[in-house]
Design a protein around this motif. Sequence first.
Motif, PDB file in Angstrom:
ATOM      1  N   PRO A 133     -10.428  13.794  18.228  1.00 14.10           N
ATOM      2  CA  PRO A 133     -11.733  13.426  18.282  1.00 14.10           C
ATOM      3  C   PRO A 133     -12.486  13.333  17.023  1.00 14.10           C
ATOM      4  O   PRO A 133     -13.459  12.665  16.953  1.00 14.10           O
ATOM      5  N   ASP A 134     -11.933  13.659  15.773  1.00 11.50           N
ATOM      6  CA  ASP A 134     -12.295  13.507  14.512  1.00 11.50           C
ATOM      7  C   ASP A 134     -11.725  12.429  13.697  1.00 11.50           C
ATOM      8  O   ASP A 134     -12.266  12.191  12.594  1.00 11.50           O
ATOM      9  N   LEU A 135     -11.023  11.588  14.277  1.00 11.60           N
ATOM     10  CA  LEU A 135     -10.159  10.881  13.446  1.00 11.60           C
ATOM     11  C   LEU A 135      -9.149   9.768  14.169  1.00 11.60           C
ATOM     12  O   LEU A 135      -8.810  10.235  15.070  1.00 11.60           O
ATOM     13  N   LEU A 136      -9.197   8.765  13.571  1.00  9.71           N
ATOM     14  CA  LEU A 136      -8.045   7.901  13.990  1.00  9.71           C
ATOM     15  C   LEU A 136      -7.308   7.247  12.684  1.00  9.71           C
ATOM     16  O   LEU A 136      -7.690   7.139  11.449  1.00  9.71           O
ATOM     17  N   ARG A 137      -6.133   7.743  12.676  1.00  7.65           N
ATOM     18  CA  ARG A 137      -5.104   7.213  11.559  1.00  7.65           C
ATOM     19  C   ARG A 137      -4.086   6.012  12.269  1.00  7.65           C
ATOM     20  O   ARG A 137      -3.444   6.554  13.270  1.00  7.65           O
ATOM     21  N   VAL A 138      -4.263   5.086  11.450  1.00  8.88           N
ATOM     22  CA  VAL A 138      -3.080   4.002  11.515  1.00  8.88           C
ATOM     23  C   VAL A 138      -2.254   3.859  10.539  1.00  8.88           C
ATOM     24  O   VAL A 138      -2.612   3.575   9.442  1.00  8.88           O
ATOM     25  N   GLU A 139      -0.708   3.695  10.801  1.00  7.79           N
ATOM     26  CA  GLU A 139      -0.001   3.693   9.845  1.00  7.79           C
ATOM     27  C   GLU A 139       0.906   2.356   9.976  1.00  7.79           C
ATOM     28  O   GLU A 139       1.366   2.170  11.380  1.00  7.79           O
ATOM     29  N   VAL A 140       1.131   1.438   8.901  1.00  6.00           N
ATOM     30  CA  VAL A 140       2.310   0.656   9.172  1.00  6.00           C
ATOM     31  C   VAL A 140       3.603   0.934   8.205  1.00  6.00           C
ATOM     32  O   VAL A 140       3.306   1.182   7.215  1.00  6.00           O
ATOM     33  N   VAL A 141       4.742   0.957   9.118  1.00  6.57           N
ATOM     34  CA  VAL A 141       5.660   1.803   8.574  1.00  6.57           C
ATOM     35  C   VAL A 141       6.945   1.009   8.220  1.00  6.57           C
ATOM     36  O   VAL A 141       7.335   0.267   9.303  1.00  6.57           O
ATOM     37  N   ASP A 142       7.361   0.639   7.149  1.00  2.80           N
ATOM     38  CA  ASP A 142       8.783   0.151   7.188  1.00  2.80           C
ATOM     39  C   ASP A 142       9.935   1.231   6.671  1.00  2.80           C
ATOM     40  O   ASP A 142       9.914   1.683   5.723  1.00  2.80           O
ATOM     41  N   PRO A 143      10.574   1.420   7.538  1.00  2.00           N
ATOM     42  CA  PRO A 143      11.518   2.830   7.454  1.00  2.00           C
ATOM     43  C   PRO A 143      12.584   2.570   6.324  1.00  2.00           C
ATOM     44  O   PRO A 143      13.433   3.493   6.068  1.00  2.00           O
TER      45      PRO A 143
ATOM     46  N   ALA B  38       6.310   1.819  -1.953  1.00  2.00           N
ATOM     47  CA  ALA B  38       5.315   2.641  -2.353  1.00  2.00           C
ATOM     48  C   ALA B  38       5.571   3.049  -3.983  1.00  2.00           C
ATOM     49  O   ALA B  38       4.588   3.201  -4.488  1.00  2.00           O
ATOM     50  N   GLU B  39       6.757   3.203  -4.138  1.00  2.00           N
ATOM     51  CA  GLU B  39       7.277   3.451  -5.871  1.00  2.00           C
ATOM     52  C   GLU B  39       6.540   2.547  -6.544  1.00  2.00           C
ATOM     53  O   GLU B  39       5.988   2.797  -7.732  1.00  2.00           O
ATOM     54  N   VAL B  40       6.589   1.171  -6.045  1.00  2.00           N
ATOM     55  CA  VAL B  40       5.869  -0.007  -6.893  1.00  2.00           C
ATOM     56  C   VAL B  40       4.510   0.071  -7.029  1.00  2.00           C
ATOM     57  O   VAL B  40       3.906  -0.088  -8.093  1.00  2.00           O
ATOM     58  N   VAL B  41       3.683   0.299  -5.865  1.00  2.00           N
ATOM     59  CA  VAL B  41       2.320  -0.023  -5.842  1.00  2.00           C
ATOM     60  C   VAL B  41       1.400   1.422  -5.859  1.00  2.00           C
ATOM     61  O   VAL B  41       0.317   1.223  -6.450  1.00  2.00           O
ATOM     62  N   SER B  42       1.918   2.515  -5.318  1.00  2.00           N
ATOM     63  CA  SER B  42       1.150   3.715  -5.372  1.00  2.00           C
ATOM     64  C   SER B  42       0.379   3.883  -6.531  1.00  2.00           C
ATOM     65  O   SER B  42      -0.676   4.581  -6.214  1.00  2.00           O
ATOM     66  N   ASP B  43       1.043   3.755  -7.584  1.00  2.05           N
ATOM     67  CA  ASP B  43       0.104   4.473  -8.822  1.00  2.05           C
ATOM     68  C   ASP B  43      -0.495   3.269  -9.406  1.00  2.05           C
ATOM     69  O   ASP B  43      -1.302   3.323 -10.452  1.00  2.05           O
ATOM     70  N   LEU B  44      -0.790   1.975  -8.977  1.00  5.25           N
ATOM     71  CA  LEU B  44      -1.479   1.141  -9.777  1.00  5.25           C
ATOM     72  C   LEU B  44      -2.933   1.316  -9.204  1.00  5.25           C
ATOM     73  O   LEU B  44      -3.239   1.662  -8.104  1.00  5.25           O
ATOM     74  N   PRO B  45      -3.897   1.004 -10.066  1.00  8.09           N
ATOM     75  CA  PRO B  45      -5.360   0.905  -9.886  1.00  8.09           C
ATOM     76  C   PRO B  45      -5.842   0.087  -8.929  1.00  8.09           C
ATOM     77  O   PRO B  45      -5.110  -0.960  -8.943  1.00  8.09           O
ATOM     78  N   LEU B  46      -6.629   0.225  -7.774  1.00  7.75           N
ATOM     79  CA  LEU B  46      -7.160  -0.741  -6.913  1.00  7.75           C
ATOM     80  C   LEU B  46      -7.559  -2.258  -7.793  1.00  7.75           C
ATOM     81  O   LEU B  46      -7.011  -3.192  -7.284  1.00  7.75           O
ATOM     82  N   SER B  47      -8.261  -2.117  -8.790  1.00  4.96           N
ATOM     83  CA  SER B  47      -8.359  -3.435  -9.548  1.00  4.96           C
ATOM     84  C   SER B  47      -7.413  -4.260  -9.906  1.00  4.96           C
ATOM     85  O   SER B  47      -7.463  -5.359 -10.016  1.00  4.96           O
ATOM     86  N   HIS B  48      -6.343  -3.503 -10.358  1.00  6.85           N
ATOM     87  CA  HIS B  48      -5.101  -4.228 -10.719  1.00  6.85           C
ATOM     88  C   HIS B  48      -4.204  -4.764  -9.850  1.00  6.85           C
ATOM     89  O   HIS B  48      -3.837  -5.898  -9.582  1.00  6.85           O
ATOM     90  N   THR B  49      -4.442  -4.038  -8.551  1.00  8.14           N
ATOM     91  CA  THR B  49      -3.697  -4.412  -7.327  1.00  8.14           C
ATOM     92  C   THR B  49      -4.392  -5.807  -6.773  1.00  8.14           C
ATOM     93  O   THR B  49      -3.597  -6.655  -6.272  1.00  8.14           O
TER      94      THR B  49
ATOM     95  N   GLY C  51      11.494   5.107   3.764  1.00  8.18           N
ATOM     96  CA  GLY C  51      10.819   3.910   3.660  1.00  8.18           C
ATOM     97  C   GLY C  51       9.255   4.052   3.126  1.00  8.18           C
ATOM     98  O   GLY C  51       9.067   5.030   2.372  1.00  8.18           O
ATOM     99  N   THR C  52       8.381   3.238   3.612  1.00 11.03           N
ATOM    100  CA  THR C  52       6.903   3.215   3.022  1.00 11.03           C
ATOM    101  C   THR C  52       6.143   3.180   4.177  1.00 11.03           C
ATOM    102  O   THR C  52       6.248   2.387   5.236  1.00 11.03           O
ATOM    103  N   ALA C  53       5.047   3.618   3.709  1.00 10.18           N
ATOM    104  CA  ALA C  53       3.985   3.762   5.068  1.00 10.18           C
ATOM    105  C   ALA C  53       2.606   3.152   4.171  1.00 10.18           C
ATOM    106  O   ALA C  53       2.265   4.062   3.401  1.00 10.18           O
TER     107      ALA C  53
END
Length: 141
Positions: free
Chosen positions: A68-78, A83-94, A120-122
């Motif tokens: 009732p309080d949330l919708l969560r959608v994930e795109v998962v590559d198993p 994630a290791e490559v991009v997750s630490d980059l600031p949004l402006s760089h990405t 994998g990555t989500a």
Amino acid sequence: MPVERSQIQPCDTRFPQAAREFVRAVLHRHRGVREVAPAVDLLVSELVTYAIVRGEFDHAYIEVAVDPDLLRVEVVDPASLFAEVVSDLPLSHTLRSGGIGLLLVDQTCRRWGIERSGDGTALWFELDPAQVAPELEETAL
């Protein structure tokens, strides 16, 4: 929170449409939503496209969690370690490396991110219930 997972499918030009249809079907089953707000379709499309273009996902699935309080959608590559490559980059760089898709995601949803999921990555986003259906009072959400 009910969670549904699509089948794993190839990440090709048909995947964004299939992902949108899957999310709509889950929302209809769990909350009676007949028509989703354009923001839902936009976010699903942007995450799937980002996964295909930037993540080089070969095969992926969609996972949808609804309460009732949330919708969560994930795109998962198993099998991707994207994630290791991009997750630490600031949004402006990405954003400098591509279009404005993640900026749209950032400004449209409650929260979003890129993280490990098993081996994998989500890529995921979360929305408030008011953002899910065009006219919330007419739905069960």
